[in-house]
Design an enzyme around this catalytic site. Sequence first.
Site, PDB file in Angstrom:
ATOM      1  N   CYS A   1       0.826  -1.220   0.000  1.00 23.53           N
ATOM      2  CA  CYS A   1       0.000   0.000   0.000  1.00 23.53           C
ATOM      3  C   CYS A   1       0.855   1.262   0.000  1.00 23.53           C
ATOM      4  O   CYS A   1       0.424   2.302  -0.493  1.00 23.53           O
ATOM      5  CB  CYS A   1      -0.877   0.073   1.241  1.00 23.53           C
TER       6      CYS A   1
HETATM    7  N1  CIR Z   1      -4.144  -0.790  -0.495  1.00 25.61           N
HETATM    8  C1  CIR Z   1      -4.433  -0.611   0.800  1.00 25.61           C
HETATM    9  O1  CIR Z   1      -4.938  -1.480   1.452  1.00 25.61           O
HETATM   10  N2  CIR Z   1      -4.209   0.616   1.305  1.00 25.61           N
HETATM   11  C2  CIR Z   1      -4.336   0.960   2.674  1.00 25.61           C
HETATM   12  C3  CIR Z   1      -5.304   2.045   2.908  1.00 25.61           C
HETATM   13  C4  CIR Z   1      -5.434   2.402   4.366  1.00 25.61           C
HETATM   14  C5  CIR Z   1      -6.224   3.669   4.607  1.00 25.61           C
HETATM   15  N3  CIR Z   1      -6.220   4.025   5.983  1.00 25.61           N
HETATM   16  C6  CIR Z   1      -7.636   3.505   4.125  1.00 25.61           C
HETATM   17  O2  CIR Z   1      -8.486   3.068   4.899  1.00 25.61           O
HETATM   18  O3  CIR Z   1      -7.921   3.843   2.975  1.00 25.61           O
END
Ligand code: CIR
Length: 393
Positions: free
Chosen positions: A384
Amino acid sequence: MESETGALRAVLVHSPDGELNTLTPDDHAEFLFDELVWPQRAREEHEAFTTVLRSRGVAVLDLREGLAEVCRDKEVGRRLAAQAMAGARVPPRARDEVISWLAELPAEMLVRSLLGGISSDEVPRWVPGTGSLWRHRPWRLLDPLPNQMFTRDSSAWFRDGYLLGRMRSGARAREVDLVAALYRHHPWFAGHAERCWNEALPPSMPIEGGDLLVLSGRALAVGVGDRTCAAAVEALAEELFARELCDRLVVVDLPRTRATIHLDTLVSFVDEDAVVMSPELGGRPVCTLRPGRGGPVLRHQPDFATAAGEALGSALRVLEPGRDGGNHRREQWDDGCNVLAVAPGEVIAYESNELTNDHLERHGIGVHRIPGSELRRARGGPRCLSCPLHRDS
Ligand SMILES: NC(=O)NCCC[C@H](N)C(=O)O
């Protein structure tokens, strides 16, 4: 970008900074953080991540620095300020003046404000229209972007172009404006301005990069769930098929839970023919979309491994840490299955996910273990935290 594991040559990241400082116990959930984090430690952990990337010869572009470069062109800075103010809490009569104030800031300060948000009392008194209530009851004029560090979600590269995220939550919508400006104006992307594959798709149909996996130069896997909607995937299939960029989407139906927000929270590639996968994904409904005369043609598939293997042209090795016993769900929650391949058979992973990392090593995968005690609190792992821009094919 034609794979998930070809030697990684260039990546877009964003080192977290002031935007993490502004969250409070009352609003962290609204900003999609499960807890408050210790910003300084999160920054150090992120540095450990980019240190591994650089040590493996990867060119690292930091969004903050790249944006400061492009905002040295005052016109670009002004456009970004105006875009930000369109959704900000600023009285209409002061909007143009606040935009002008922002546009005249040194580029680094403008970028810091766009990322970290702005409180009304940071606006200098000489800016016209910043009246009485403004001074006496300061409010958050512009929200921060604490999730910008998850560069995986706001855009994704496929072949020699990219897709821009259409973010499900308003808390993340503005991230895409910043990334789009970088791609449009930064010298790294010269010649790519016209290579946004989903420009025509409306923001009302969310699709996030964490739901996209590049299976090959002709096939993508896409998760439909908490963040990406089926309508967006259907539209994406039509667009990519019409441009003859791709002839297969493997579509996976994800559980709508906080632990499984994106496809890459349940599965990532660790080698050309291997994935680390949560057992939870095994039983999920999967289909493929392929080009047809009247639009994309749907075919049901037995499971993800079968459908992905068919797209790859060879059987997929599925490494499922939980199958050996142990509490794998705990590690899945902390992004055990969200690893970043820097080369075939070589990944970066959070050190705390011992069960998963040991399992990978037993199966011949090299694991660079990095600290993530703070970063993981926002529910994102090394995959991510990265947007690969270029890999060997
Ligand atoms: N690809 C992913 O899983 N990204 C992480 C995103 C975390 C962020 N706090 C969210 O909830 O969008």
